[in-house]
Design a protein around this motif. Sequence first.
Motif, PDB file in Angstrom:
ATOM      1  N   GLU A  78      51.977  78.740  -1.692  1.00 19.31           N
ATOM      2  CA  GLU A  78      52.001  78.507  -0.258  1.00 19.31           C
ATOM      3  C   GLU A  78      53.328  77.599  -0.869  1.00 19.31           C
ATOM      4  N   GLU A  79      54.615  77.936   0.400  1.00 18.24           N
ATOM      5  CA  GLU A  79      54.762  76.824   0.919  1.00 18.24           C
ATOM      6  C   GLU A  79      56.300  77.801   2.100  1.00 18.24           C
ATOM      7  N   VAL A  80      56.422  76.409   2.800  1.00 17.22           N
ATOM      8  CA  VAL A  80      57.147  76.358   3.826  1.00 17.22           C
ATOM      9  C   VAL A  80      59.120  76.265   4.040  1.00 17.22           C
ATOM     10  N   VAL A  81      59.662  76.753   4.152  1.00 14.80           N
ATOM     11  CA  VAL A  81      60.888  76.465   3.840  1.00 14.80           C
ATOM     12  C   VAL A  81      62.442  77.191   4.931  1.00 14.80           C
ATOM     13  N   ILE A  82      63.240  76.599   4.846  1.00 13.25           N
ATOM     14  CA  ILE A  82      63.932  75.959   6.203  1.00 13.25           C
ATOM     15  C   ILE A  82      64.952  76.990   5.846  1.00 13.25           C
ATOM     16  N   GLU A  83      65.444  78.340   7.005  1.00 16.60           N
ATOM     17  CA  GLU A  83      66.178  79.290   6.375  1.00 16.60           C
ATOM     18  C   GLU A  83      67.093  78.802   7.755  1.00 16.60           C
ATOM     19  N   ILE A  98      63.146  87.333  13.300  1.00 26.22           N
ATOM     20  CA  ILE A  98      61.717  86.919  13.289  1.00 26.22           C
ATOM     21  C   ILE A  98      61.228  88.210  12.849  1.00 26.22           C
ATOM     22  N   PHE A  99      61.430  89.573  13.985  1.00 22.13           N
ATOM     23  CA  PHE A  99      60.455  90.417  13.598  1.00 22.13           C
ATOM     24  C   PHE A  99      60.766  90.171  12.414  1.00 22.13           C
ATOM     25  N   LEU A 100      62.020  91.204  11.551  1.00 19.97           N
ATOM     26  CA  LEU A 100      62.200  91.168   9.645  1.00 19.97           C
ATOM     27  C   LEU A 100      61.409  90.565   9.005  1.00 19.97           C
ATOM     28  N   ILE A 101      61.527  88.568   9.319  1.00 22.47           N
ATOM     29  CA  ILE A 101      60.581  87.719   8.652  1.00 22.47           C
ATOM     30  C   ILE A 101      59.256  87.770   8.934  1.00 22.47           C
ATOM     31  N   THR A 102      58.451  88.108   9.854  1.00 21.75           N
ATOM     32  CA  THR A 102      57.277  88.019   9.990  1.00 21.75           C
ATOM     33  C   THR A 102      56.488  89.136  10.187  1.00 21.75           C
ATOM     34  N   ILE A 108      56.007  84.987   7.315  1.00 22.03           N
ATOM     35  CA  ILE A 108      56.012  84.457   8.693  1.00 22.03           C
ATOM     36  C   ILE A 108      57.108  83.766   9.440  1.00 22.03           C
ATOM     37  N   VAL A 109      57.555  84.094   9.805  1.00 19.35           N
ATOM     38  CA  VAL A 109      57.919  82.544  11.067  1.00 19.35           C
ATOM     39  C   VAL A 109      57.176  81.366  12.108  1.00 19.35           C
ATOM     40  N   LEU A 110      57.262  80.192  11.241  1.00 29.53           N
ATOM     41  CA  LEU A 110      56.260  78.682  11.828  1.00 29.53           C
ATOM     42  C   LEU A 110      57.218  78.694  13.429  1.00 29.53           C
ATOM     43  N   LYS A 111      58.161  78.531  13.396  1.00 26.66           N
ATOM     44  CA  LYS A 111      59.144  77.915  14.478  1.00 26.66           C
ATOM     45  C   LYS A 111      60.863  78.453  14.039  1.00 26.66           C
ATOM     46  N   TYR A 112      61.179  78.197  15.438  1.00 21.93           N
ATOM     47  CA  TYR A 112      62.621  78.851  15.752  1.00 21.93           C
ATOM     48  C   TYR A 112      62.786  77.282  15.938  1.00 21.93           C
ATOM     49  N   HIS A 113      63.895  77.119  15.581  1.00 18.43           N
ATOM     50  CA  HIS A 113      64.933  75.736  15.645  1.00 18.43           C
ATOM     51  C   HIS A 113      65.876  76.052  16.398  1.00 18.43           C
ATOM     52  N   GLU A 114      66.339  75.597  17.721  1.00 22.42           N
ATOM     53  CA  GLU A 114      67.842  76.123  18.725  1.00 22.42           C
ATOM     54  C   GLU A 114      68.358  75.131  18.426  1.00 22.42           C
ATOM     55  N   GLY A 116      69.571  76.245  15.014  1.00 21.76           N
ATOM     56  CA  GLY A 116      69.955  77.426  13.866  1.00 21.76           C
ATOM     57  C   GLY A 116      68.955  77.836  12.919  1.00 21.76           C
ATOM     58  N   TRP A 117      67.726  76.856  12.608  1.00 17.40           N
ATOM     59  CA  TRP A 117      66.644  77.032  11.835  1.00 17.40           C
ATOM     60  C   TRP A 117      65.514  77.398  12.082  1.00 17.40           C
ATOM     61  N   TYR A 118      65.544  78.352  10.921  1.00 14.31           N
ATOM     62  CA  TYR A 118      63.887  78.683  11.302  1.00 14.31           C
ATOM     63  C   TYR A 118      62.824  77.970  10.037  1.00 14.31           C
ATOM     64  N   GLU A 119      61.938  78.192  10.531  1.00 18.87           N
ATOM     65  CA  GLU A 119      60.836  77.496   9.563  1.00 18.87           C
ATOM     66  C   GLU A 119      60.280  78.973   9.243  1.00 18.87           C
ATOM     67  N   VAL A 120      60.152  79.121   7.845  1.00 16.62           N
ATOM     68  CA  VAL A 120      59.483  80.034   7.179  1.00 16.62           C
ATOM     69  C   VAL A 120      58.208  80.174   5.883  1.00 16.62           C
ATOM     70  N   HIS A 121      56.794  80.518   6.086  1.00 17.28           N
ATOM     71  CA  HIS A 121      56.062  79.751   5.351  1.00 17.28           C
ATOM     72  C   HIS A 121      55.874  81.675   4.811  1.00 17.28           C
ATOM     73  N   ARG A 122      55.685  80.793   3.274  1.00 17.36           N
ATOM     74  CA  ARG A 122      55.456  82.170   2.372  1.00 17.36           C
ATOM     75  C   ARG A 122      54.874  82.123   1.424  1.00 17.36           C
TER      76      ARG A 122
END
Length: 129
Positions: A78-83, A98-102, A108-114, A116-122
């Motif tokens: 598992e890894e958490v990446v920032i996109e 976010i729907f497409l990633i999840t 799955i998107v863990l968090k959306y940062h205002e 302009g970043w997504y935290e994505v768990h893979r």
Amino acid sequence: MIGYLNIILRLTIWFLLTGNFSIANIIIGVCVALLLPRSYTAPGALQDWLRVLWEVIVAIPQAYLEAFEIIFRPHNQEEVVIEQVKPRRSPGLIFLDIFLITFTPKTIVLKYHEQGWYEVHRVQRRKRT
């Protein structure tokens, strides 16, 4: 044209949440879609909307392939990446991103940062060394 796409997106979400296509529910859904406040940020270009809708269509078979891959070849790493969010995205397009990633089983998107970043768990297969 973009306004219509926002209303269609809202109605689609409404019908996915309610799962009811009765006349009363359709009327309520249209009223809710029209009464929800609109965003006054820069509207997404029609080309961006069409690209995202195409990505949704492509994501469906991809999700099935990833599901079978997870079943038959376990993914232990598992890894958490920032996109970074693509530039000039309206809130509706960000929601669809976010729907497409999840939607796919491996991410799955863990968090959306205002900012302009997504935290994505893979999840992925452990690399053999």
